[in-house]
Motif scaffolding. Sequence first.
Motif, PDB file in Angstrom:
ATOM      1  N   ALA A 276      -7.836  -1.972 -16.103  1.00 26.77           N
ATOM      2  CA  ALA A 276      -8.642  -2.032 -14.881  1.00 26.77           C
ATOM      3  C   ALA A 276      -7.793  -2.138 -13.617  1.00 26.77           C
ATOM      4  N   ARG A 277      -6.503  -2.468 -13.774  1.00 30.06           N
ATOM      5  CA  ARG A 277      -5.627  -2.560 -12.606  1.00 30.06           C
ATOM      6  C   ARG A 277      -5.099  -1.201 -12.144  1.00 30.06           C
ATOM      7  N   GLN A 278      -5.267  -0.169 -12.957  1.00 33.89           N
ATOM      8  CA  GLN A 278      -4.656   1.118 -12.618  1.00 33.89           C
ATOM      9  C   GLN A 278      -5.186   1.647 -11.282  1.00 33.89           C
ATOM     10  N   GLN A 279      -4.275   2.246 -10.517  1.00 33.68           N
ATOM     11  CA  GLN A 279      -4.619   2.781  -9.194  1.00 33.68           C
ATOM     12  C   GLN A 279      -4.760   4.305  -9.199  1.00 33.68           C
ATOM     13  N   PHE A 280      -4.598   4.913 -10.368  1.00 34.95           N
ATOM     14  CA  PHE A 280      -4.851   6.345 -10.551  1.00 34.95           C
ATOM     15  C   PHE A 280      -5.112   6.545 -12.041  1.00 34.95           C
ATOM     16  N   ASN A 281      -5.577   7.717 -12.423  1.00 38.30           N
ATOM     17  CA  ASN A 281      -5.921   7.985 -13.822  1.00 38.30           C
ATOM     18  C   ASN A 281      -4.647   8.224 -14.624  1.00 38.30           C
ATOM     19  N   VAL A 282      -4.118   7.159 -15.207  1.00 39.71           N
ATOM     20  CA  VAL A 282      -2.831   7.230 -15.896  1.00 39.71           C
ATOM     21  C   VAL A 282      -2.885   8.164 -17.096  1.00 39.71           C
ATOM     22  N   ILE A 283      -3.904   8.018 -17.940  1.00 38.56           N
ATOM     23  CA  ILE A 283      -3.959   8.780 -19.195  1.00 38.56           C
ATOM     24  C   ILE A 283      -3.995  10.279 -18.926  1.00 38.56           C
ATOM     25  N   LYS A 284      -4.853  10.710 -18.025  1.00 36.22           N
ATOM     26  CA  LYS A 284      -4.952  12.134 -17.711  1.00 36.22           C
ATOM     27  C   LYS A 284      -3.671  12.630 -17.047  1.00 36.22           C
ATOM     28  N   ILE A 296      11.402  21.572 -19.821  1.00 38.56           N
ATOM     29  CA  ILE A 296      12.636  20.910 -19.413  1.00 38.56           C
ATOM     30  C   ILE A 296      13.392  20.437 -20.655  1.00 38.56           C
ATOM     31  N   THR A 297      14.628  20.883 -20.827  1.00 45.76           N
ATOM     32  CA  THR A 297      15.447  20.446 -21.961  1.00 45.76           C
ATOM     33  C   THR A 297      16.483  19.400 -21.555  1.00 45.76           C
ATOM     34  N   THR A 298      16.739  19.270 -20.270  1.00 46.14           N
ATOM     35  CA  THR A 298      17.703  18.287 -19.778  1.00 46.14           C
ATOM     36  C   THR A 298      17.205  16.868 -20.078  1.00 46.14           C
ATOM     37  N   PRO A 299      18.028  16.027 -20.700  1.00 47.71           N
ATOM     38  CA  PRO A 299      17.585  14.657 -20.976  1.00 47.71           C
ATOM     39  C   PRO A 299      17.342  13.877 -19.683  1.00 47.71           C
ATOM     40  N   MET A 300      16.127  13.350 -19.542  1.00 52.45           N
ATOM     41  CA  MET A 300      15.757  12.565 -18.367  1.00 52.45           C
ATOM     42  C   MET A 300      14.693  11.559 -18.768  1.00 52.45           C
ATOM     43  N   THR A 301      14.535  10.520 -17.946  1.00 51.74           N
ATOM     44  CA  THR A 301      13.464   9.547 -18.166  1.00 51.74           C
ATOM     45  C   THR A 301      12.578   9.474 -16.933  1.00 51.74           C
ATOM     46  N   VAL A 302      11.278   9.414 -17.166  1.00 51.93           N
ATOM     47  CA  VAL A 302      10.291   9.320 -16.086  1.00 51.93           C
ATOM     48  C   VAL A 302       9.306   8.219 -16.454  1.00 51.93           C
ATOM     49  N   SER A 303       9.093   7.270 -15.562  1.00 51.28           N
ATOM     50  CA  SER A 303       8.105   6.222 -15.811  1.00 51.28           C
ATOM     51  C   SER A 303       6.855   6.485 -14.980  1.00 51.28           C
ATOM     52  N   VAL A 304       5.715   6.338 -15.619  1.00 51.64           N
ATOM     53  CA  VAL A 304       4.423   6.522 -14.944  1.00 51.64           C
ATOM     54  C   VAL A 304       3.584   5.292 -15.260  1.00 51.64           C
ATOM     55  N   ILE A 305       3.482   4.369 -14.303  1.00 51.12           N
ATOM     56  CA  ILE A 305       2.832   3.077 -14.517  1.00 51.12           C
ATOM     57  C   ILE A 305       1.701   2.912 -13.504  1.00 51.12           C
ATOM     58  N   GLY A 306       0.560   2.422 -13.975  1.00 50.58           N
ATOM     59  CA  GLY A 306      -0.641   2.411 -13.154  1.00 50.58           C
ATOM     60  C   GLY A 306      -0.692   1.396 -12.039  1.00 50.58           C
ATOM     61  N   CYS A 307       0.108   0.322 -12.115  1.00 45.75           N
ATOM     62  CA  CYS A 307       0.042  -0.713 -11.079  1.00 45.75           C
ATOM     63  C   CYS A 307       1.404  -1.364 -10.892  1.00 45.75           C
ATOM     64  N   THR A 323       4.726   4.500  -9.500  1.00 45.76           N
ATOM     65  CA  THR A 323       3.930   3.281  -9.664  1.00 45.76           C
ATOM     66  C   THR A 323       2.700   3.326  -8.770  1.00 45.76           C
ATOM     67  N   GLY A 324       1.549   3.035  -9.369  1.00 41.98           N
ATOM     68  CA  GLY A 324       0.305   3.058  -8.617  1.00 41.98           C
ATOM     69  C   GLY A 324       0.229   1.935  -7.591  1.00 41.98           C
ATOM     70  N   GLY A 325      -0.289   2.264  -6.401  1.00 44.85           N
ATOM     71  CA  GLY A 325      -0.449   1.270  -5.338  1.00 44.85           C
ATOM     72  C   GLY A 325      -1.837   1.326  -4.740  1.00 44.85           C
ATOM     73  N   GLY A 326      -2.150   0.381  -3.889  1.00 46.12           N
ATOM     74  CA  GLY A 326      -3.469   0.317  -3.283  1.00 46.12           C
ATOM     75  C   GLY A 326      -3.701   1.385  -2.223  1.00 46.12           C
ATOM     76  N   SER A 327      -4.947   1.533  -1.832  1.00 47.38           N
ATOM     77  CA  SER A 327      -5.363   2.500  -0.806  1.00 47.38           C
ATOM     78  C   SER A 327      -4.925   3.918  -1.149  1.00 47.38           C
ATOM     79  N   ASN A 328      -4.918   4.241  -2.458  1.00 44.32           N
ATOM     80  CA  ASN A 328      -4.540   5.582  -2.920  1.00 44.32           C
ATOM     81  C   ASN A 328      -3.141   5.992  -2.458  1.00 44.32           C
ATOM     82  N   THR A 329      -2.284   5.030  -2.256  1.00 45.44           N
ATOM     83  CA  THR A 329      -0.900   5.304  -1.848  1.00 45.44           C
ATOM     84  C   THR A 329       0.035   4.707  -2.892  1.00 45.44           C
ATOM     85  N   HIS A 330       0.886   5.538  -3.476  1.00 44.96           N
ATOM     86  CA  HIS A 330       1.709   5.143  -4.614  1.00 44.96           C
ATOM     87  C   HIS A 330       3.194   5.233  -4.274  1.00 44.96           C
ATOM     88  N   GLN A 331       4.006   4.533  -5.056  1.00 46.85           N
ATOM     89  CA  GLN A 331       5.443   4.467  -4.792  1.00 46.85           C
ATOM     90  C   GLN A 331       6.218   5.364  -5.756  1.00 46.85           C
TER      91      GLN A 331
END
Length: 386
Positions: A276-284, A296-307, A323-331
């Motif tokens: 319920a804390r997510q600030q955007f639809n993380v799963i989709k 992309i075959t280059t090894p990289m890491t990407v984090s997608v966290i809702g809050c 990272t999800g933030g308030g007022s539809n503005t994310h970091q």
Amino acid sequence: MTVRPYRHIERRKSRLIHVGKVPVGGDAPISVQTMTNTLTTDVKATVEQIQRIEQAGADIVRVSCPDQESALALKQITREITIPVVADIHFHYKRAIEAAENGAACLRINPGNIGSADRVRDVVKAAKDHGCSIRIGVNAGSLEKDLLEKYGEPCPEAMVESALDHARILEDHDFFDFKISVKASDVFLAVAAYQGLAEACDYPLHIGITEAGGLRAGTVKSSIGLGMLLWSGIGDTIRVSLSADPVEEVQVAYEMLKSLNLRRRGVTVISCPSCARQQFNVIKTVEVLEQRLAHITTPMTVSVIGCVVNGPGEARETDIGFTGGGSNTHQVYIAGQPDHRLKDEDIVGHLVGLVEKKAAQIEAEKAEAARIEAGKAEAAAAEAAE
């Protein structure tokens, strides 16, 4: 990311062999393989499937050769692909010879069921003449009668004895360019058999949980068994056996290896399950993002966290973080540091663009480093020649 002691896996010491140009064992990376499920005689369909397997990152592909026509088809198949082929042979020694003559890089056999000593000798000669390695493939479902009578049922001891018996046959023919598998559909049986075999010899081991099931169940089952083996340092080449598209097998294998820092390929997405804390639809977002980043075959890491609870912390450890933030503005984070903010617009498109840019930068740096090293080697060779 610094390798801490608790992340270190001490791999079992094994001798080095080759499947075509792919090194297996020794200090070589754990190779990923799968098996075609097309009719081998349908050259077009088989080649197309192997090409998709190659694109997914497979190092080796196994192809069944149940009859002469299939073995002979390898000649045309191997001309149109780049990864080496393991010919899957059961019982008929002539199929193994034909496969070796027609482009196979490795023969999957059980020397004990090939037939007489003369037939085994002929297969080994064909392997030597054509530069083929061999895989001894022991399976709990097809153990020899004498071993079943001795032990009463398929058990780790019976599987290890079968493998070593087959190995001695090849050794007696002065052939040592082989790897061994002792597969079972029972996770406990397979793991115990591989552990016993790993202690009994130094040959490279092909690991797998055979007939693991469909995509979800088979992935879970294989991950438990193979994860235990890989974590303990056992395994030189891997196949995840699923009742699914072979491309899925390759992808699951890579995810296993990436999880244990044994191999890296492509983008690793670290994402939260959402709440319920997510600030955007993380799963989709993650679902679409993974599809868009598959190239992309280059090894990289990407984090997608809702809050912001875990988002900043995860971002510090990844190449690109969101990272999800308030007022539809994310970091958005780059290399662990806050870089810019993003309104709730095309999140996926924005992240894909950042990943593609970073991947291009990494590849350019690798190419430049390789160019410099090649230049140094050329200069050293010229100096030595003077």
